[in-house]
Design an enzyme around this catalytic site. Structure first.
Site, PDB file in Angstrom:
ATOM      1  N   THR A  75       1.259  -1.120   0.025  1.00 57.80           N
ATOM      2  CA  THR A  75      -0.154  -0.127   0.134  1.00 57.80           C
ATOM      3  C   THR A  75       1.006   0.960   0.053  1.00 57.80           C
ATOM      4  O   THR A  75       2.087   1.355   0.310  1.00 57.80           O
ATOM      5  CB  THR A  75      -1.007  -0.326   1.244  1.00 57.80           C
ATOM      6  OG1 THR A  75       0.003  -0.110   1.966  1.00 57.80           O
ATOM      7  CG2 THR A  75      -2.339  -1.133   1.213  1.00 57.80           C
ATOM      8  N   ASP A 189       7.950  -5.238 -15.290  1.00 58.95           N
ATOM      9  CA  ASP A 189       6.216  -5.073 -14.731  1.00 58.95           C
ATOM     10  C   ASP A 189       6.261  -3.932 -15.901  1.00 58.95           C
ATOM     11  O   ASP A 189       6.049  -2.542 -15.047  1.00 58.95           O
ATOM     12  CB  ASP A 189       6.869  -5.344 -13.629  1.00 58.95           C
ATOM     13  CG  ASP A 189       5.693  -5.164 -13.114  1.00 58.95           C
ATOM     14  OD1 ASP A 189       4.331  -5.303 -13.777  1.00 58.95           O
ATOM     15  OD2 ASP A 189       5.042  -4.491 -12.124  1.00 58.95           O
TER      16      ASP A 189
END
Length: 391
Positions: A75, A189
């Site tokens: 997060t 990614d």
């Protein structure tokens, strides 16, 4: 690059930090039965997420003022001194998985380079650990960013225009050229939807856990603009020219064929990934979006059939590099999985609908140079910067 050797010394292993609360914040809580944010993710395990609370202070310095985003492995939170705290999930089965990103930043910080791409990598400032009920949580202190490319696309009714696309692609290529040519790092990614993000209401789970909703960025005023793109999220990056087979790197829609077929892979996988990202930004839809089955799972037969439709069948040399290829191709590269999937009748030319004439021809050639089956035949980031389409 702010990740200087002096700053890098701060990330040496230290005792896990304990949070200090400065205030109690009252709020109206969302209903427990409605999943929000990370609760909506597949395989969500609440004990893997550290219960960050707005108002808490970590390391006697970083006070949490709001949530910026979430993902399967972390997060992100805004701190009062305008830095971003990325709190990783705790993964008991893979306790060292979250160490990869700070190691990559440490590796980059040791490189004495004048390459302009080094300044286009998101800056890294500090690292520390928090001890949760389910294990250790690595925390990274990062340069604040405005919004992801995906969020920027969501605020605009149309895809990127050509000048914006070429500027964005040029900056990404400069950053990748630094990573590949000087740092020896594969990003692995690249995507538009790295989640970064008024204070929406939170959801009170129990006395120790609150799930906050991420703050959303609004459209910037015309004078300031969106800012210039930087390359972020090195959590899946690898150091070294060649990596052993690992079919779980890269998002499905951007995954290189050598990765899917359990072959060794390298920086050319990033180039293949970038091709799909460029298509998304300009065409407003995924080039490899139709690669999922009715349940939403990735279907490799659909994926390889679509690749064949767009760039042709693979050369025999590529097929020989993995036994897995025999499920789709014979030794000459001919498609044999007719019972599993039919080759669709599409092409790059008929899917590209925004360009005409020489501009379209150059764009298609640019894309093809990144989509080739043979990794060593794809242009490098440095070569792509010299491509006629970008000039």
């Amino acid at each position: 690059m702010a990740s200087r050797p002096g700053a890098w010394r701060n990330i040496l292993r230290r005792q896990p930090s304990s949070p200090r609360k400065t205030s109690t914040i009252s709020h109206i809580s969302l209903p427990l039965e409605i999943p929000v944010e990370e609760e909506t993710l597949p395989y969500y395990e609440p004990e893997h997420y550290y219960p960050v609370h707005i108002g808490e202070v970590y390391e006697s310095r970083y006070q949490i003022t709001g949530k910026l985003g979430y993902g399967a492995y972390s997060t992100s939170w805004l701190c009062r001194d305008l830095q971003v705290l990325k709190v990783s999930t705790s993964l008991p089965k893979f306790p060292t998985a979250t160490d990869r990103e700070p190691k990559i930043y440490g590796h980059i910080a040791k490189i004495n380079s004048t390459h302009p791409g080094q300044a286009l990598i998101r800056e890294f400032y500090d690292s520390f650990d928090l001890q949760g009920t389910d294990g250790r949580h690595r925390c990274l202190v990062m340069q604040p960013m405005h919004m992801s490319l995906l969020e920027m696309m969501g605020l605009n009714p149309r895809p990127f225009d050509l000048p914006l696309l070429k500027m964005t692609v040029t900056r990404l290529l400069i950053a990748l050229d630094f990573l590949h040519a000087e740092a020896g790092v594969i990003h692995a990614d690249l995507k538009t939807d790295n989640q970064k993000s008024t204070a929406p209401p939170p959801k009170q789970i129990d006395e120790s856990r609150i799930i906050y909703k991420s703050r959303k960025f609004g459209r910037p005023d015309k004078a300031k603009g969106y800012g210039l793109p930087s390359l972020c999220d090195l959590g899946e990056s690898r150091i070294g020219a060649t990596q052993e087979s690992n079919p779980f790197v890269q998002p499905h829609i951007y995954r290189a064929p050598e990765v899917m077929l359990d072959m060794p892979w390298g920086s050319a996988a990033d180039i293949r990934n970038l091709a799909g990202l460029i298509w998304d930004l300009f065409e407003g839809e995924h080039l490899f979006g139709a690669v999922f089955d009715a349940r939403g799972g990735h279907d490799p037969f659909k994926h390889f059939a679509l690749i064949v439709a767009l760039i042709g069948e693979p050369p025999s040399e590529f097929v020989k590099r993995s036994e897995t290829t025999g499920q789709c191709f014979d030794t000459n590269g001919n498609w044999v999985a007719h019972e599993d999937e039919v080759i669709p009748t599409v092409s790059l030319d008929n899917l590209e609908k925004r360009l005409f004439g020489q501009e379209k021809q150059l764009f298609i050639q640019f894309m093809r140079s990144m989509l080739k089956w043979m990794p060593e035949e794809r242009k490098t980031a440095g070569q792509l910067l010299e491509d006629p389409w970008l000039q």
